[in-house]
Design a protein around this motif. Structure first.
Motif: not given
Lengths: 396, 396
Positions: A188-190, A193-201, A248-250, A333-334
């Motif tokens: 679900x989440x991706x 590493x970056x600050x505020x680096x929110x990402x999903x899918x 899309x990130x697998x 991993x990131x």
């Protein structure tokens, strides 16, 4: 579901200790989830103490029993308070460290200050560059997991081909694709590493929305469902004759791959169609260059030069004024690992074992974006492509 | 989709400036997404400079045009380098700040060090406690959004009733529920302030898996899809006569609510059935207490006392040895806001405007967990419940 083999963990730790010796560090203390997972095989909360020589000690606040079950490390011990760290390490026979590395790019100030009090006389520095350097070279084990993630993202791509319909919203399409990925074990989440680096899918959007710049350090942004998360899919309905982007990130067993494909109901304008073909040519150029082991920056420079010659000076890798200065990013991993295929990175070369996503994209404001993205890794015998969905523009 | 009204933003800033005056701060510089969203209405990357008096200045690296579109703030300006900050603020007529507050609990060390160089003579301190204090009192506008999030999570609950089948995996059930939520505008990710606090959607698990402790600071943990993300749904098939937990955070327009319901195919054992009923009684006790405006810790102490009397000394709020020391948490833009209904918090009382999730849960290792969770807010005229799904144990 894999448990990271103990031999993998031993090798990773040995590589880190080699880098620590070059940097003159007595110890590295690891706390962040992505790094914990890489060096311990789990993310049970606590810290991993890596001495310059000898076994690392995984001090686990919660849950130690589970850490013992999931981690292949020899030394896992419960810990309740930071004050206990010197005693725990003394019990293992480790001398008080004088030079300590920590993850200064992700560690919050308050948490760092609490750790600093454990060894107040020590000198603290940023261990992230050497952690990233170790993580950048993937093992066969890691590549196998990334192959599973590539198979997952191919299922997502196939689902997109089947499900895209005129009038469905970008968000509805995203929900369909995420559903497939989740059933296949996507976290679900991706991790970013970056600050505020929110990402999903990833990002799913269509037409002009794909050309909206966002706060994210990505060539395409998207409106998102709300200004509280202004990236990716919005409620825009998908129309005819506009590009539909599925970036899309697998994600499988903690590892990522990144893939972008473009779909259209009807046909793209000549300009967008040519843009798509030209981005494929830029990817071909990178594929030809990579085995020569150029510097990270040389790949960026060459692709930018080629894009400019093709007429994309003001549209390559983002809207004019919001163009990003990279064309690819290491992944594992990131989603923002070494190597950075980016402007100015001329002191490091591509090396066997490096895995990266490569994403030439071109943006036409008011009309839409097109491009391609695949995940690759370099071996001694050449460049291999992990993501394997058909690269043709998909006409529906 | 809402754009935060300018009057909301003005009031929030004024409240922060009142707290700054009490703390003797000349300025607060805000960088983290959740706080940016609260004080600007968007999360375009950059920083928000809040002076002790006057208009806040939103300096936006990417994308300034979009920040102007999405933010109701008067002063939005592009900025490229931290070196420009003193000049920008001088242009606004603001004196050089001597005491600056920043978000020290989330700000990475490296990023803080770069900001510190902007005003090297200034004294820096942690602004997060006052930011949290401001955010803890919700406006009517915010409660309306949370009502939408509660409606969303009710749709998820209804879908669970329809879709749960023997033999489907926890992950398949999670995917079904997340699909419903995403189509209703769920952001996917759940913002959590704590370091390493990764969360998405919530936790769906069944039987003994619901009683597995995890690294997360939550009463229930779950195995998760892999040790790389050891929380929530795993590949365990759902069986008969075991509790099925759907702990799901609704997410709408940047705001969250939290709700837990328990389902069973067949029937629960007497012990689990009684556990469920007893957790409802504990929630009833809290509902009776809250309007008296007790301290946060008094709620925790009273509920723990009641749980112990009911025989749950070693199973309340987690496995023995992995019990968490809270029974509820403030909620809004993040899932771990003030108030903390937790052990030892005796210097702050419940106040009108506070919104919180309350989640009495009991864990029987090897068998499973049961409990209830709802999101509430306190008004001048009493406690209101935001989440509204039927509280009965759902028998399928």
């Amino acid at each position: 579901m894999r448990l990271t083999p103990a031999t993998e963990l031993e090798y990773r730790c040995k590589r880190l200790q080699e880098e620590m010796a070059l940097s003159g560090l007595d110890a590295v203390i690891i706390l962040q989830n992505a790094d914990l997972f890489y060096f311990t095989g789990t993310i049970q909360s606590g810290n991993l103490y890596v001495p310059k020589e000898g076994q690392p000690v995984y001090m686990v606040r919660r849950d130690a029993g589970r850490a013992r079950m999931e981690s292949g490390l020899k030394e896992v011990c419960p810990f309740a308070s930071m004050k206990d760290i010197p005693r725990i390490l003394a019990d293992y026979g480790y001398a008080e460290p004088k030079r300590i590395g920590m993850e200064m790019d992700v560690l919050p100030v308050n948490l760092f200050e609490r750790y600093r009090k454990v060894y107040p006389q020590a000198e603290y520095s940023d261990a992230t560059p050497i952690i990233r350097k170790v993580r950048m070279i993937k093992s066969h084990y890691e590549i196998h997991i990334m192959q599973d993630a590539a198979d997952q993202v191919d299922k997502v791509y196939r689902r997109a081909r089947d499900v895209i319909r005129e009038g469905m919203t970008d968000l509805e399409l995203a929900a369909e694709l995420e559903y497939v990925a989740r059933r296949e074990g996507h976290l679900g989440l991706i991790r970013m590493r970056a600050f505020n680096g929110e990402m999903m899918f990833g990002h799913t959007f269509s037409g002009a929305d794909s050309a909206v710049p966002a706060y994210t350090d990505t060539p395409l942004g998207g409106m998102g469902p709300s200004p509280s998360f202004g990236q990716g899919a919005s409620l825009k309905p998908i129309g005819r004759n506009e590009p539909i982007i599925v970036d899309f990130a697998g994600s499988y067993d903690g590892y990522l791959v990144d893939q972008t494909r473009v779909f259209v109901i009807g046909a793209l304008s000549d300009r967008l169609r040519k843009g798509y073909d030209d981005m494929l040519k830029i990817q071909e150029r990178m594929v030809a260059m990579a085995p020569e082991r150029p510097t990270w920056g040389e790949i960026y420079d060459e692709c930018l030069f080629m894009a400019e010659k093709l007429g994309y000076a003001e549209s390559f890798m983002g809207n004019r004024g919001a163009q990003v200065s990279f064309i690819g990013h290491g992944i594992g991993v990131e989603i923002d690992e070494y190597p950075f295929l980016a402007r100015g990175f001329h002191d490091q070369r591509l090396e066997p074992g490096m895995a990266f996503a490569f994403e030439p994209k071109v943006v036409f404001p008011g009309e839409g974006a097109v491009g391609i993205e695949d995940t690759f890794y370099l071996t001694e015998s050449g460049l291999k492509q992990l993501t394997h969905s058909d690269q043709s523009l998909v006409v529906i």
